[in-house]
Design a protein around this motif. Structure first.
Motif, PDB file in Angstrom:
ATOM      1  N   ASP A  21       0.832  -1.202   0.000  1.00  0.00           N
ATOM      2  CA  ASP A  21       0.000   0.000   0.000  1.00  0.00           C
ATOM      3  C   ASP A  21       0.869   1.256   0.000  1.00  0.00           C
ATOM      4  O   ASP A  21       0.622   2.195  -0.765  1.00  0.00           O
ATOM      5  CB  ASP A  21      -0.932  -0.003   1.212  1.00  0.00           C
ATOM      6  N   LEU A  22       1.895   1.274   0.828  1.00  0.00           N
ATOM      7  CA  LEU A  22       2.804   2.420   0.888  1.00  0.00           C
ATOM      8  C   LEU A  22       3.481   2.649  -0.462  1.00  0.00           C
ATOM      9  O   LEU A  22       3.496   3.769  -0.979  1.00  0.00           O
ATOM     10  CB  LEU A  22       3.864   2.197   1.976  1.00  0.00           C
ATOM     11  N   ARG A  26       3.609   5.882  -3.897  1.00  0.00           N
ATOM     12  CA  ARG A  26       4.862   6.618  -4.096  1.00  0.00           C
ATOM     13  C   ARG A  26       5.271   6.530  -5.553  1.00  0.00           C
ATOM     14  O   ARG A  26       5.139   5.490  -6.187  1.00  0.00           O
ATOM     15  CB  ARG A  26       5.993   6.037  -3.238  1.00  0.00           C
ATOM     16  N   ILE A  35      11.121   2.729   3.946  1.00  0.00           N
ATOM     17  CA  ILE A  35       9.818   2.108   4.157  1.00  0.00           C
ATOM     18  C   ILE A  35       9.547   1.990   5.645  1.00  0.00           C
ATOM     19  O   ILE A  35       8.457   2.322   6.122  1.00  0.00           O
ATOM     20  CB  ILE A  35       9.754   0.727   3.467  1.00  0.00           C
ATOM     21  N   GLU A  38       8.726   5.455   7.057  1.00  0.00           N
ATOM     22  CA  GLU A  38       7.402   5.891   6.603  1.00  0.00           C
ATOM     23  C   GLU A  38       6.290   5.170   7.371  1.00  0.00           C
ATOM     24  O   GLU A  38       5.311   5.792   7.780  1.00  0.00           O
ATOM     25  CB  GLU A  38       7.235   5.662   5.103  1.00  0.00           C
ATOM     26  N   LEU A  39       6.441   3.864   7.538  1.00  0.00           N
ATOM     27  CA  LEU A  39       5.417   3.112   8.269  1.00  0.00           C
ATOM     28  C   LEU A  39       5.352   3.549   9.731  1.00  0.00           C
ATOM     29  O   LEU A  39       4.269   3.666  10.299  1.00  0.00           O
ATOM     30  CB  LEU A  39       5.680   1.603   8.166  1.00  0.00           C
ATOM     31  N   GLU A  42       3.491   6.636  10.075  1.00  0.00           N
ATOM     32  CA  GLU A  42       2.056   6.406   9.937  1.00  0.00           C
ATOM     33  C   GLU A  42       1.504   5.634  11.136  1.00  0.00           C
ATOM     34  O   GLU A  42       0.416   5.077  11.075  1.00  0.00           O
ATOM     35  CB  GLU A  42       1.771   5.635   8.646  1.00  0.00           C
TER      36      GLU A  42
END
Length: 86
Positions: A21-22, A26, A35, A38-39, A42
């Motif tokens: 999904d991430l 992008r 990654i 970023e996770l 979130e």
């Protein structure tokens, strides 16, 4: 490509779904470390080792393409699904 039987039996983990999904949102490739960050930003509870394992599994399943740019960590990028017909 994989048969529909394989795709039906292959089970994606929560981490794999989060990563796909991430990456689908992008336009640029991301490293495993990016990654992970970023996770975490979130508010997703995913460890760095889990990110690496998930990326490896996704790559082995043909859902990701790893690109080595000659830096310390390979860059990963979602590969588009391809329908090959004769």
């Amino acid at each position: 490509m994989f048969s529909s039987e394989f795709m039906a039996t292959a089970r994606q983990t929560r981490s794999q779904k989060l990563i796909l999904d991430l990456l689908s949102h992008r336009s640029q490739p991301l490293s495993a470390q990016e990654i992970f960050v970023e996770l975490r930003n979130e508010q997703q509870s995913v460890g760095l080792a889990t990110v690496y394992r998930s990326l490896e599994a996704l790559q082995n399943e043909g859902q990701l393409q790893a690109v080595n740019l000659g830096i310390t960590s390979p860059i990963t990028k979602c590969s588009p699904a391809m329908d090959i017909t004769d």
